[in-house]
Enzyme design. Structure first.
Site, PDB file in Angstrom:
ATOM      1  CE  LYS A  13       1.427 -27.339  20.306  1.00 28.27           C
ATOM      2  NZ  LYS A  13       1.276 -28.263  19.153  1.00 28.27           N
ATOM      3  NE  ARG A  88       6.359 -31.861  22.603  1.00 28.67           N
ATOM      4  CZ  ARG A  88       6.346 -30.838  21.765  1.00 28.67           C
ATOM      5  NH1 ARG A  88       6.595 -29.625  22.165  1.00 28.67           N
ATOM      6  NH2 ARG A  88       6.071 -31.043  20.509  1.00 28.67           N
ATOM      7  NE  ARG A 127       5.046 -27.109  10.544  1.00 25.08           N
ATOM      8  CZ  ARG A 127       4.991 -27.445  11.831  1.00 25.08           C
ATOM      9  NH1 ARG A 127       4.388 -26.656  12.695  1.00 25.08           N
ATOM     10  NH2 ARG A 127       5.529 -28.577  12.250  1.00 25.08           N
ATOM     11  NE  ARG A 160       9.064 -28.131  12.739  1.00 25.98           N
ATOM     12  CZ  ARG A 160       8.266 -28.058  13.812  1.00 25.98           C
ATOM     13  NH1 ARG A 160       7.639 -26.913  14.071  1.00 25.98           N
ATOM     14  NH2 ARG A 160       8.096 -29.081  14.601  1.00 25.98           N
ATOM     15  NE  ARG A 171       6.769 -33.658  15.249  1.00 24.68           N
ATOM     16  CZ  ARG A 171       6.451 -32.638  14.442  1.00 24.68           C
ATOM     17  NH1 ARG A 171       6.615 -32.746  13.129  1.00 24.68           N
ATOM     18  NH2 ARG A 171       5.971 -31.531  14.940  1.00 24.68           N
TER      19      ARG A 171
HETATM   20  P1  AP5 Z   1       1.372 -24.665  13.523  1.00 24.34           P
HETATM   21  O1  AP5 Z   1       0.792 -23.412  14.089  1.00 24.34           O
HETATM   22  O2  AP5 Z   1       2.784 -24.630  13.038  1.00 24.34           O
HETATM   23  O3  AP5 Z   1       1.103 -25.902  14.505  1.00 24.34           O
HETATM   24  P2  AP5 Z   1       1.748 -26.272  15.923  1.00 24.34           P
HETATM   25  O4  AP5 Z   1       0.616 -26.755  16.775  1.00 24.34           O
HETATM   26  O5  AP5 Z   1       2.570 -25.135  16.445  1.00 24.34           O
HETATM   27  O6  AP5 Z   1       2.610 -27.521  15.468  1.00 24.34           O
HETATM   28  P3  AP5 Z   1       4.135 -27.968  15.723  1.00 24.34           P
HETATM   29  O7  AP5 Z   1       4.383 -29.129  14.790  1.00 24.34           O
HETATM   30  O8  AP5 Z   1       5.085 -26.829  15.615  1.00 24.34           O
HETATM   31  O9  AP5 Z   1       4.037 -28.492  17.176  1.00 24.34           O
HETATM   32  P4  AP5 Z   1       4.920 -29.478  17.880  1.00 24.34           P
HETATM   33  O10 AP5 Z   1       4.340 -29.339  19.228  1.00 24.34           O
HETATM   34  O11 AP5 Z   1       5.019 -30.860  17.426  1.00 24.34           O
HETATM   35  O12 AP5 Z   1       6.404 -28.976  17.537  1.00 24.34           O
HETATM   36  P5  AP5 Z   1       7.462 -28.167  18.375  1.00 24.34           P
HETATM   37  O13 AP5 Z   1       8.101 -27.194  17.490  1.00 24.34           O
HETATM   38  O14 AP5 Z   1       6.864 -27.704  19.664  1.00 24.34           O
HETATM   39  O15 AP5 Z   1       0.410 -25.114  12.308  1.00 24.34           O
HETATM   40  C1  AP5 Z   1       0.718 -26.254  11.506  1.00 24.34           C
HETATM   41  C2  AP5 Z   1       0.371 -25.970  10.024  1.00 24.34           C
HETATM   42  O16 AP5 Z   1      -1.036 -25.838   9.904  1.00 24.34           O
HETATM   43  C3  AP5 Z   1       0.984 -24.670   9.458  1.00 24.34           C
HETATM   44  O17 AP5 Z   1       1.296 -24.878   8.121  1.00 24.34           O
HETATM   45  C4  AP5 Z   1      -0.175 -23.640   9.586  1.00 24.34           C
HETATM   46  O18 AP5 Z   1      -0.087 -22.637   8.602  1.00 24.34           O
HETATM   47  C5  AP5 Z   1      -1.391 -24.542   9.387  1.00 24.34           C
HETATM   48  N1  AP5 Z   1      -2.539 -24.096  10.163  1.00 24.34           N
HETATM   49  C6  AP5 Z   1      -2.558 -23.619  11.446  1.00 24.34           C
HETATM   50  N2  AP5 Z   1      -3.823 -23.368  11.825  1.00 24.34           N
HETATM   51  C7  AP5 Z   1      -4.613 -23.716  10.776  1.00 24.34           C
HETATM   52  C8  AP5 Z   1      -6.027 -23.707  10.564  1.00 24.34           C
HETATM   53  N3  AP5 Z   1      -6.877 -23.282  11.505  1.00 24.34           N
HETATM   54  N4  AP5 Z   1      -6.494 -24.145   9.366  1.00 24.34           N
HETATM   55  C9  AP5 Z   1      -5.649 -24.570   8.396  1.00 24.34           C
HETATM   56  N5  AP5 Z   1      -4.311 -24.610   8.546  1.00 24.34           N
HETATM   57  C10 AP5 Z   1      -3.801 -24.189   9.728  1.00 24.34           C
HETATM   58  O19 AP5 Z   1       8.487 -29.312  18.774  1.00 24.34           O
HETATM   59  C11 AP5 Z   1       9.353 -29.912  17.825  1.00 24.34           C
HETATM   60  C12 AP5 Z   1      10.243 -30.942  18.516  1.00 24.34           C
HETATM   61  O20 AP5 Z   1      11.048 -30.300  19.544  1.00 24.34           O
HETATM   62  C13 AP5 Z   1       9.512 -32.075  19.279  1.00 24.34           C
HETATM   63  O21 AP5 Z   1       9.142 -33.122  18.416  1.00 24.34           O
HETATM   64  C14 AP5 Z   1      10.592 -32.488  20.297  1.00 24.34           C
HETATM   65  O22 AP5 Z   1      11.580 -33.264  19.697  1.00 24.34           O
HETATM   66  C15 AP5 Z   1      11.226 -31.152  20.696  1.00 24.34           C
HETATM   67  N6  AP5 Z   1      10.571 -30.522  21.862  1.00 24.34           N
HETATM   68  C16 AP5 Z   1       9.930 -29.305  21.878  1.00 24.34           C
HETATM   69  N7  AP5 Z   1       9.434 -29.051  23.103  1.00 24.34           N
HETATM   70  C17 AP5 Z   1       9.759 -30.127  23.874  1.00 24.34           C
HETATM   71  C18 AP5 Z   1       9.497 -30.479  25.230  1.00 24.34           C
HETATM   72  N8  AP5 Z   1       8.800 -29.666  26.041  1.00 24.34           N
HETATM   73  N9  AP5 Z   1       9.965 -31.658  25.690  1.00 24.34           N
HETATM   74  C19 AP5 Z   1      10.676 -32.478  24.909  1.00 24.34           C
HETATM   75  N10 AP5 Z   1      10.959 -32.218  23.603  1.00 24.34           N
HETATM   76  C20 AP5 Z   1      10.492 -31.055  23.088  1.00 24.34           C
END
Ligand code: AP5
Length: 225
Positions: A13, A88, A127, A160, A171
């Site tokens: 994403k 979420r 990552r 991270r 997660r």
């Molecule tokens: P990447 O693009 O980084 O994936 P992502 O979907 O953005 O994954 P995240 O882990 O960042 O999502 P998340 O939703 O868990 O974390 P967030 O930061 O929102 O890609 C991942 C890897 O794959 C990278 O290395 C990339 O290079 C590679 N890649 C991408 N596309 C590829 C492809 N097509 N082929 C091969 N490789 C590929 O949240 C973190 C924490 O914050 C949560 O756990 C929670 O504690 C808190 N939080 C955030 N938002 C909320 C909310 N709304 N409510 C409550 N808590 C929240």
């Protein structure tokens, strides 16, 4: 365009939202990035969020809803946005409806990135993220040109803390329990477009752009436009 990117951790994403921001000028609003910036700056929000984020738990709904309402009121979000990481939970999704309705806005589409749990584990294990601006790399799939340094701004790359294998498994459990119902919420509203997010980054980007354009056209037709 007012869009939501929904899907599990590691679905890509953030990678796709950044491409869309660079190429189409639609601002990415990542709640994960906002929380991490607050944690680095040790603001009250950051101090409160740290215990949840490090353990792979969700930050409480009231905190997240307040944060996103404030962010969506800012000038750059008035002409469109991609919400990455919000909502979420069902209470967050319902609160988002209210926040948007108060300012006369609606959602155009919800893009659901579908990947398997195995892919999630493989992607997050490799990552690396840039410390300065959050540019995203993968040791195998998107390696930086110089090991350990960001191609764009030269800053240090780091892993991270919540990408540790045991935290990723937790997660994923939280995602299946709390966030999958949000997918069904938007499917029932007819807003969902499902993207197969298992392929190459550029192929997925093309599919994504096609799906967004198709949904926006559909919406315009429904409104007689
Ligand atoms: P990447 O693009 O980084 O994936 P992502 O979907 O953005 O994954 P995240 O882990 O960042 O999502 P998340 O939703 O868990 O974390 P967030 O930061 O929102 O890609 C991942 C890897 O794959 C990278 O290395 C990339 O290079 C590679 N890649 C991408 N596309 C590829 C492809 N097509 N082929 C091969 N490789 C590929 O949240 C973190 C924490 O914050 C949560 O756990 C929670 O504690 C808190 N939080 C955030 N938002 C909320 C909310 N709304 N409510 C409550 N808590 C929240």
């Amino acid at each position: 365009m007012n869009l939501i990117f929904l899907g599990p951790l590691g679905a890509g994403k953030g990678t796709q939202a950044r491409l869309l921001q660079e190429r189409e000028g639609i601002p990415q609003i990542s709640t994960g990035d906002m929380l991490r910036a607050a944690m680095v700056a040790e603001t009250p929000l950051g101090q409160q969020a740290k215990a949840y984020v490090d353990r792979g738990e969700l930050v409480p709904d009231d905190v997240m809803i307040g944060l996103i309402a404030e962010r969506l009121a800012q000038p750059d979000a008035q002409r469109g946005f991609v919400l990455d990481g919000f909502p979420r939970t069902l209470p967050q999704a319902k609160a988002l409806d209210e926040v948007l309705a108060e300012s006369g806005r609606t959602l155009d589409a919800v893009l659901y990135f579908r990947v398997s749990d195995e892919t999630v584990v493989r992607r997050l294990g490799g990552r690396w993220v840039c410390r300065k601006n959050g540019h995203i790399y993968h040791l195998e799939y998107r390696p930086p040109k110089v090991s350990g340094r960001c191609d764009v701004d030269g800053s240090e790359l780091f892993q991270r803390p919540d990408d540790r294998a045991e935290t990723v498994r937790h997660r994923l459990d939280v995602y299946h329990r709390e966030t999958e119902p949000v997918v069904e919420f938007y499917r029932a509203r007819g807003l969902l477009a499902t993207i197969d997010a298992e392929g190459e980054v550029e192929d997925i980007y093309r599919t994504l752009l096609g799906a967004i354009r198709a949904r926006v056209k559909l919406g315009a037709q429904a409104q007689g436009g």
